[in-house]
Design a protein around this motif. Structure first.
Motif, PDB file in Angstrom:
ATOM      1  N   SER A   3       0.849  -1.178   0.000  1.00  0.00           N
ATOM      2  CA  SER A   3       0.000   0.000   0.000  1.00  0.00           C
ATOM      3  C   SER A   3       0.892   1.237   0.000  1.00  0.00           C
ATOM      4  N   SER A  21      -0.247   7.062  -5.102  1.00  0.00           N
ATOM      5  CA  SER A  21      -1.005   6.156  -4.235  1.00  0.00           C
ATOM      6  C   SER A  21      -1.496   4.965  -5.040  1.00  0.00           C
ATOM      7  N   PHE A  22      -1.307   3.780  -4.503  1.00  0.00           N
ATOM      8  CA  PHE A  22      -1.957   2.585  -5.081  1.00  0.00           C
ATOM      9  C   PHE A  22      -1.855   1.461  -4.064  1.00  0.00           C
ATOM     10  N   GLU A  23      -2.621   0.412  -4.325  1.00  0.00           N
ATOM     11  CA  GLU A  23      -2.583  -0.769  -3.451  1.00  0.00           C
ATOM     12  C   GLU A  23      -2.585  -2.008  -4.307  1.00  0.00           C
ATOM     13  N   CYS A  24      -2.039  -3.091  -3.761  1.00  0.00           N
ATOM     14  CA  CYS A  24      -2.238  -4.364  -4.440  1.00  0.00           C
ATOM     15  C   CYS A  24      -2.402  -5.474  -3.407  1.00  0.00           C
ATOM     16  N   VAL A  30       1.633  -6.426 -10.696  1.00  0.00           N
ATOM     17  CA  VAL A  30       1.324  -5.057 -11.097  1.00  0.00           C
ATOM     18  C   VAL A  30       2.392  -4.612 -12.073  1.00  0.00           C
ATOM     19  N   GLN A 216      -2.885  -5.947 -12.807  1.00  0.00           N
ATOM     20  CA  GLN A 216      -3.093  -4.524 -12.589  1.00  0.00           C
ATOM     21  C   GLN A 216      -2.027  -3.777 -13.400  1.00  0.00           C
ATOM     22  N   ILE A 218      -0.365   0.140 -14.201  1.00  0.00           N
ATOM     23  CA  ILE A 218      -0.275   1.531 -13.772  1.00  0.00           C
ATOM     24  C   ILE A 218       0.486   2.292 -14.846  1.00  0.00           C
ATOM     25  N   ILE A 225       0.571   8.957 -11.021  1.00  0.00           N
ATOM     26  CA  ILE A 225      -0.169   7.897 -11.694  1.00  0.00           C
ATOM     27  C   ILE A 225      -1.270   8.562 -12.508  1.00  0.00           C
ATOM     28  N   ARG A 228      -4.805   3.790 -13.874  1.00  0.00           N
ATOM     29  CA  ARG A 228      -4.530   2.534 -13.177  1.00  0.00           C
ATOM     30  C   ARG A 228      -5.748   1.651 -13.336  1.00  0.00           C
TER      31      ARG A 228
END
Ligand code: ADP
Ligand code: MG
Length: 251
Positions: A3, A21-24, A30, A216, A218, A225, A228
């Motif tokens: 995160s 910002s991103f999450e997996c 990704v 995913q 990006i 970003i 995404r």
């Protein structure tokens, strides 16, 4: 699993990451694409403690990697503890392999096991041979980097990262330095690694790999970003003009 929250990083006066910002989730692959200079390497290097962010949060498996921020003009700082242990949990594969040339393939892989995990030399060597076999290099453990092709050297680097059993594996343009005919072998190994369920963040311009293996995608430009989502959307039907322009150049 990973995160990243509002991550910012400047070098001198130049802001290279402008609030990323991103999450997996665990097991996600990704892929991160974007023009040269957009901040992709800096993002990976922050996740691996090779750079310290100016502000923002990075968590791996719920654990704080780096966080530092200002509030009401006052610096409020929380920094990750136990950086050496966290580094072991985030493996990294670089564009230029970064192997030690005076050491054999097996010694390169065993080094981290001995130094960072305290495993006895003999056992580390056997684990290194196993890791090399997994990337298609059984019986090449005694070879020095100069005796291996670029693709084989990169597979040694992948074996080295995998042998540490990281939670997350970062790849920074792992095939960009290779002759075209060697790219396929390395991508095939990465596909195998992904199938093993490890979480991977991959900076790459190999669009076919991204579409087939990643779940995913990006697109980064100018430290942000831009887009995404699923690779089939971002890489095939992008919504933003900057993404369209970039993709028309790389494929
Ligand atoms: P990418 O990997 O997308 O090509 P980078 O993260 O390597 O982008 O670089 C983003 C920007 O940050 C570039 O303008 C680069 O020159 C600059 N940069 C990267 N690392 C450093 C550094 N250690 N010192 C100063 N500038 C840097
Ligand atoms: Mg880069």
């Amino acid at each position: 699993m990973v995160s990243v929250q509002n991550l910012k990083k400047s070098f001198d006066d130049v802001q290279v990451l402008r609030g990323v910002s991103f999450e997996c989730q665990p097991g996600d692959v990704v892929c991160i694409v974007g023009p040269s200079g957009s901040g992709k390497s800096t993002l990976l290097r922050c996740i691996n403690h090779l750079e310290t962010p100016d502000s923002g949060g990075i968590y791996v498996d719920g654990e704080l990697i780096a966080y530092e921020r200002h509030r009401n003009g006052r610096l409020i700082e929380r920094k990750a503890k136990d950086i050496d242990r966290q580094r072991r949990e985030v493996g990294m594969v670089f564009q230029r392999f970064n192997l030690f040339n005076h050491m054999t393939a097996a010694e390169n892989v065993a080094l981290g096991l001995v130094k960072a995990r305290g495993i006895a030399k003999g056992a580390a060597h056997r684990m290194a041979e196993d890791a090399l076999a997994k990337v298609g290099l059984a019986n090449r453990g005694k070879a020095f980097p100069r005796e291996l092709s670029g693709g084989q050297q990169q597979r040694v680097a992948i074996a080295r990262a995998l042998s540490m059993e990281p939670k997350v594996l970062l790849f920074d343009e792992p095939t960009s330095a290779l002759d075209p005919e060697l790219v396929g072998d390395v991508l095939a190994v990465m596909k195998d690694v992904a199938a093993g369920g490890i979480t991977m963040l991959v900076v790459t311009h190999e669009m076919q790999f991204a579409r087939e293996v990643a779940n995913q995608a990006i697109f980064m430009d100018d430290g942000q970003i831009v887009e995404r989502g699923r690779p089939a959307d971002v890489l095939v039907n992008p919504q933003h003009e900057r993404t369209c322009k970039f993709l028309s150049r790389v494929q």
